[in-house]
Design a protein around this motif. Structure first.
Motif, PDB file in Angstrom:
ATOM      1  N   GLY A 129       0.820  -1.251  -0.051  1.00 45.59           N
ATOM      2  CA  GLY A 129       0.127   0.039   0.090  1.00 45.59           C
ATOM      3  C   GLY A 129       0.775   1.451  -0.090  1.00 45.59           C
ATOM      4  O   GLY A 129       2.087   1.248  -0.089  1.00 45.59           O
ATOM      5  N   GLY A 130      -0.018   2.372   0.004  1.00 42.18           N
ATOM      6  CA  GLY A 130       0.887   3.630  -0.170  1.00 42.18           C
ATOM      7  C   GLY A 130       0.736   4.180  -1.643  1.00 42.18           C
ATOM      8  O   GLY A 130      -0.199   4.080  -2.398  1.00 42.18           O
ATOM      9  N   THR A 131       1.929   5.021  -2.055  1.00 46.21           N
ATOM     10  CA  THR A 131       1.754   5.655  -3.165  1.00 46.21           C
ATOM     11  C   THR A 131       2.669   4.954  -4.273  1.00 46.21           C
ATOM     12  O   THR A 131       3.625   4.501  -4.268  1.00 46.21           O
ATOM     13  N   LEU A 132       1.979   4.355  -5.409  1.00 46.26           N
ATOM     14  CA  LEU A 132       2.284   3.669  -6.490  1.00 46.26           C
ATOM     15  C   LEU A 132       2.321   4.761  -7.518  1.00 46.26           C
ATOM     16  O   LEU A 132       1.404   5.341  -7.915  1.00 46.26           O
ATOM     17  N   VAL A 133       3.405   4.846  -8.410  1.00 48.08           N
ATOM     18  CA  VAL A 133       3.672   5.914  -9.249  1.00 48.08           C
ATOM     19  C   VAL A 133       3.952   5.075 -10.699  1.00 48.08           C
ATOM     20  O   VAL A 133       4.754   3.956 -10.719  1.00 48.08           O
ATOM     21  N   THR A 134       3.527   5.631 -11.784  1.00 47.74           N
ATOM     22  CA  THR A 134       3.981   5.187 -12.889  1.00 47.74           C
ATOM     23  C   THR A 134       4.367   6.485 -13.753  1.00 47.74           C
ATOM     24  O   THR A 134       3.734   7.337 -13.636  1.00 47.74           O
TER      25      THR A 134
END
Length: 284
Positions: A129-134
């Motif tokens: 979990g948390g911030t996933l960036v693409t």
């Protein structure tokens, strides 16, 4: 080639012993489907078709002598079809910092080349979990819709597993209209699509990304850097140049035949091509 010109002696050189298709890989990454397109053992496939196959990485092309250097040997050709693909241009983010580039590729693979798929799937499964960036670089892209298709499936995957997470898509361009509407209508609260966000620098150790709008911290990321034709095209002087004589990073070809502008005995196929059409630009 074997069907149309059976008199040809066709020799396939590839650094991989198996071909693995990227289409439909996003659904496989998030567990929606099995690997829909099976891996192909190139030696067996070539034998069935009457081709020669050598598993070796091409290191250089000698256009004057018509030689391909691969696996410590030299192979002569009369005609060369070069499908060298794209390379990640980590220099745009890290300059000459090879340690940072290696960390980005190993810890945060983009999954835009087949050899990264297994590692990317493992890292996604471990994401709690948390911030996933693409990241979506400016074009040409080998498949323009692919980063947005992957974002939609990642958002579904986060929701279906109850992850306390958000997906931020850092897009150097303006997106694609239908995906932009889809993000807003169906994935609000799960996908935050930030358009015209050119990544200036990444610290893959501290997990931070800097754009013109400031710094963003992430917990995990799919880091796709700017793309360009593979190194072979530069070494063989097959890249296009702009009006000021600077390399564009993409192969220069005749638009209707895909024959290399610099060499009548070479054709270029696939993602290394730059813009070839005055109407539509690049044809990935």
């Amino acid at each position: 080639l074997r069907q149309l010109a059976s008199e040809l002696d066709v020799h396939l050189l590839d650094r991989e012993r198996h071909f693995r298709a990227l289409p439909l890989s996003s659904a496989w990454l998030v567990g929606r489907t099995g690997e829909r397109l099976p891996q192909v053992a190139l030696a067996d496939w070539a034998a069935r078709l009457g081709l020669r196959f050598t598993a070796a990485e091409v290191s250089a092309i000698d256009r004057e002598r018509r030689l391909v250097h691969a696996g410590g040997e030299r192979w002569r050709y009369d005609w060369l079809l070069l499908a060298g693909g794209v390379a990640y241009d980590y220099g745009a983010w890290f300059g000459g910092d090879e340690r940072a580039a290696l960390q980005a590729r190993t810890a945060f693979p983009a999954g835009f080349v087949a050899s990264e798929l297994d590692a990317l799937r493992q890292r996604l499964q471990a994401f709690a979990g948390g911030t996933l960036v693409t990241t979506v670089p400016a074009g040409p892209l080998r498949c323009p819709p692919a980063p947005y298709e992957r974002a939609v499936l990642l958002a579904w995957w986060l929701r279906s597993r109850g992850r306390a997470a958000r997906l931020i898509v850092l897009d150097a361009g303006g997106g694609m209209p239908r995906f932009n509407r889809l993000f807003a209508a169906r994935h609000a609260g799960w996908i935050e699509h930030r358009t015209h966000q050119v990544v200036r620098h990444i610290d893959p150790f501290a997990k931070t990304i800097a754009t013109d709008d400031g710094e963003l911290r992430f917990d995990h990321a799919l880091l796709l850097p700017p793309l360009r034709a593979g190194a072979l095209f530069d070494d063989a002087a097959l890249l296009a140049r702009d009006s000021e004589g600077r390399s564009t990073g993409w192969a220069a070809v005749e638009p209707l035949t895909l024959r290399a502008r610099a060499d009548e005995r070479i054709w270029v196929a696939g993602d290394a091509l730059g813009p070839v059409s005055s109407l539509f630009g690049a044809y990935p």
